[in-house]
Write a protein that holds these residues in place. Structure first.
Motif, PDB file in Angstrom:
ATOM      1  N   PHE A   1      14.958  26.942 -57.629  1.00  0.00           N
ATOM      2  CA  PHE A   1      14.949  26.094 -58.833  1.00  0.00           C
ATOM      3  C   PHE A   1      16.280  26.168 -59.585  1.00  0.00           C
ATOM      4  O   PHE A   1      16.365  25.753 -60.741  1.00  0.00           O
ATOM      5  CB  PHE A   1      13.816  26.512 -59.764  1.00  0.00           C
ATOM      6  N   GLN A   2      17.321  26.709 -58.898  1.00  0.00           N
ATOM      7  CA  GLN A   2      18.656  26.876 -59.500  1.00  0.00           C
ATOM      8  C   GLN A   2      18.608  27.720 -60.781  1.00  0.00           C
ATOM      9  O   GLN A   2      19.376  27.492 -61.719  1.00  0.00           O
ATOM     10  CB  GLN A   2      19.310  25.515 -59.813  1.00  0.00           C
ATOM     11  N   MET A   3      17.701  28.689 -60.815  1.00  0.00           N
ATOM     12  CA  MET A   3      17.619  29.571 -61.974  1.00  0.00           C
ATOM     13  C   MET A   3      18.746  30.589 -61.928  1.00  0.00           C
ATOM     14  O   MET A   3      19.030  31.175 -60.880  1.00  0.00           O
ATOM     15  CB  MET A   3      16.261  30.285 -62.015  1.00  0.00           C
ATOM     16  N   ASP A   4      19.408  30.810 -63.045  1.00  0.00           N
ATOM     17  CA  ASP A   4      20.483  31.787 -63.132  1.00  0.00           C
ATOM     18  C   ASP A   4      19.920  33.189 -62.864  1.00  0.00           C
ATOM     19  O   ASP A   4      18.903  33.570 -63.452  1.00  0.00           O
ATOM     20  CB  ASP A   4      21.110  31.736 -64.532  1.00  0.00           C
ATOM     21  N   PRO A   5      20.557  33.993 -61.991  1.00  0.00           N
ATOM     22  CA  PRO A   5      20.035  35.341 -61.705  1.00  0.00           C
ATOM     23  C   PRO A   5      20.014  36.254 -62.930  1.00  0.00           C
ATOM     24  O   PRO A   5      19.206  37.175 -62.984  1.00  0.00           O
ATOM     25  CB  PRO A   5      20.997  35.871 -60.624  1.00  0.00           C
ATOM     26  N   VAL A   6      20.889  36.009 -63.899  1.00  0.00           N
ATOM     27  CA  VAL A   6      20.861  36.795 -65.134  1.00  0.00           C
ATOM     28  C   VAL A   6      19.594  36.473 -65.930  1.00  0.00           C
ATOM     29  O   VAL A   6      18.898  37.380 -66.419  1.00  0.00           O
ATOM     30  CB  VAL A   6      22.119  36.515 -65.989  1.00  0.00           C
ATOM     31  N   HIS A   7      19.289  35.193 -66.037  1.00  0.00           N
ATOM     32  CA  HIS A   7      18.064  34.769 -66.724  1.00  0.00           C
ATOM     33  C   HIS A   7      16.831  35.325 -66.021  1.00  0.00           C
ATOM     34  O   HIS A   7      15.929  35.887 -66.659  1.00  0.00           O
ATOM     35  CB  HIS A   7      18.014  33.230 -66.763  1.00  0.00           C
ATOM     36  N   PHE A   8      16.802  35.208 -64.695  1.00  0.00           N
ATOM     37  CA  PHE A   8      15.650  35.731 -63.961  1.00  0.00           C
ATOM     38  C   PHE A   8      15.544  37.244 -64.128  1.00  0.00           C
ATOM     39  O   PHE A   8      14.434  37.788 -64.229  1.00  0.00           O
ATOM     40  CB  PHE A   8      15.749  35.380 -62.473  1.00  0.00           C
ATOM     41  N   GLY A   9      16.689  37.928 -64.156  1.00  0.00           N
ATOM     42  CA  GLY A   9      16.665  39.376 -64.344  1.00  0.00           C
ATOM     43  C   GLY A   9      16.015  39.778 -65.645  1.00  0.00           C
ATOM     44  O   GLY A   9      15.270  40.763 -65.712  1.00  0.00           O
ATOM     45  N   MET A  10      16.276  39.008 -66.706  1.00  0.00           N
ATOM     46  CA  MET A  10      15.645  39.299 -67.991  1.00  0.00           C
ATOM     47  C   MET A  10      14.130  39.098 -67.914  1.00  0.00           C
ATOM     48  O   MET A  10      13.347  39.888 -68.453  1.00  0.00           O
ATOM     49  CB  MET A  10      16.232  38.408 -69.079  1.00  0.00           C
ATOM     50  N   ILE A  11      13.709  38.024 -67.246  1.00  0.00           N
ATOM     51  CA  ILE A  11      12.270  37.770 -67.088  1.00  0.00           C
ATOM     52  C   ILE A  11      11.611  38.915 -66.338  1.00  0.00           C
ATOM     53  O   ILE A  11      10.567  39.448 -66.752  1.00  0.00           O
ATOM     54  CB  ILE A  11      12.030  36.441 -66.340  1.00  0.00           C
ATOM     55  N   LEU A  12      12.221  39.324 -65.222  1.00  0.00           N
ATOM     56  CA  LEU A  12      11.660  40.380 -64.385  1.00  0.00           C
ATOM     57  C   LEU A  12      11.590  41.700 -65.135  1.00  0.00           C
ATOM     58  O   LEU A  12      10.532  42.346 -65.194  1.00  0.00           O
ATOM     59  CB  LEU A  12      12.508  40.523 -63.118  1.00  0.00           C
TER      60      LEU A  12
END
Length: 431
Positions: free
Chosen positions: A355-366
């Protein structure tokens, strides 16, 4: 064959957990068992041993024991009380001021110590007697302390995001550090909002403001401690030193500051080093075990299979993210944060990237999702420490924790669906 082996991997893992095996042991035994179904015995054992060693053979990983050491030193050096006094000065005029002091104290000290357990213990020991004198219920005091203690795992410097950086293939640690500020502060503000309404309902007292001279002394006492964050994070962002070198600077600064405060003696260092070794050994053992688990999953193609399964359920990004969040919240109730990050990053990150999600953004979610598990039963470490410090039973405090859990989950949803909450600061600094 891969499907059968995958079933064996997860079934044996949960079977061992069910019968009380330590999570690291459960991870290693289930991984080796799964390997034995696809590789010869000698190859499986040798591969497992090599992967466990290489799993921690990384220069960036050295930042973890160094940040742990700096946190232990500052905990022993009387830093917590100075930060509590500053927190009381900042929020002392709000209803339930002692509770808000606890929250801000956890945010400040947790960010420096980088540990929810250390924060819940240090701040809880100071605040519980103070709240008792003001007539606060012990369950309320404990719930506020437990709910706010994990903020230090999100607000940098944080060893959790360093682990995510490694698991994700090298996401910028500096970017992740900056991304953690707003989510961590929102977590604390959410807890304060719930604490405020509870305090209003119970008519809890408001602290008397100190005079100007005392206020200036409190600020002056706290500034040297807060400078640690400025020096470490500022140095990393400016490129003066790496995260590992920043952790070494933190150790040096914490030692000098604690000695100047005359709360730390050189003869205390053996006990400090012993505590650091115990905490670091536990973390690194979990990391080695999780590295093996990740290798087995990759060898069997499980991350891709799980990604395909999720996308077959729905291709709607919102639906996929909600499924991932629900899974991580469930996993966080029985799994420590470190193995959770190492196991689920390779599973969910490829899905997020579709979904072209930024890995930094996903890292915060995780990381945010798994950190919530620190305050939930059955194995939340902040929950157990906070309840022990307040001398209340787990079942007594859990009911009071429900509204705090709800508000933190709401903050998680905001972070998930408003990427700028996580990405604003990293982009502002060009990271």
């Amino acid at each position: 064959m891969e499907t059968i082996t995958g079933i064996i991997l997860f079934t044996s893992f949960f079977f061992l957990l069910w019968f009380g095996a330590p999570i690291a042991i459960a991870i290693i035994l289930s991984s080796v068992l799964a390997f034995l179904f696809v590789l010869p015995f000698d190859v499986a054992i040798m591969t497992a041993a090599q992967r466990m060693i290489t799993g921690i053979d990384n220069f960036t990983m050295l930042a973890i024991p160094l940040f742990v050491l700096s946190g232990v030193i500052m905990n022993a050096g009387g830093i917590a009380l100075r930060l509590v006094n500053l927190a009381k000065l900042l929020v002392g005029r709000l209803s339930g001021s002692m509770a808000h002091t606890n929250v801000v104290g956890n945010m400040l000290f947790g960010a420096i110590a980088g540990s929810s357990v250390a924060s819940a213990a240090a701040i809880g020991r100071i605040m519980t007697p103070m709240q008792d004198k003001e007539g606060y219920k012990r369950t309320y005091s404990a719930a506020v302390n437990i709910a706010s203690a994990p903020t230090g795992l999100i607000i940098p410097p944080s060893s959790v995001v360093i682990v995510y950086s490694l698991a994700s293939g090298g996401t910028s640690v500096a970017a992740l550090f900056m991304a953690g500020y707003i989510p961590g502060i929102l977590w604390g503000l959410g807890v304060m909002a719930v604490a405020y309404f509870m305090a209003k309902k119970e008519s809890y007292s408001v602290s008397s403001p100190p005079n100007l001279k005392m206020a200036m002394k409190i600020i002056g006492d706290a500034i040297p401690s807060l400078l640690l964050i400025v020096i470490v994070i500022g140095g990393i962002i400016a490129g003066i030193f790496t995260a590992t070198e920043g952790a070494a600077v933190a150790v040096l600064y914490a030692t000098i500051l604690s000695l100047l405060h005359k709360r730390l003696r050189l003869q205390d260092m053996p006990m400090i080093l012993k505590e650091t070794i115990e905490i670091t050994g536990m973390i690194l053992f979990l990391i080695t075990a999780s590295a093996l688990f990740s290798l087995v999953m990759s060898y069997l193609g499980l991350p891709q299979a799980i990604s395909n399964a999720l996308l077959s359920i729905t291709e709607n990004q919102t639906g996929i993210l909600l499924i991932m969040i629900a899974t991580l919240l469930l996993v966080g109730t029985f799994m420590d944060i470190t193995p959770g990050v190492l196991i689920f990053t390779p599973i969910f990150l490829p899905v997020a990237e579709t979904f072209q999600m930024d890995p930094v953004h996903f890292g915060m979610i995780l990381c945010f999702s798994l950190c919530i598990g620190n305050m939930t039963p059955p194995v939340g470490s902040a929950l157990f420490v906070g309840a022990t410090v307040a001398e209340v039973r787990i079942e007594q405090v859990v009911r009071t924790l429900i509204p705090f859990f709800a508000i933190v989950t709401f903050v998680l949803l905001l972070i998930t669906f408003i990427p700028q909450i996580s990405l604003f600061l990293p982009r502002l600094f060009g990271l």
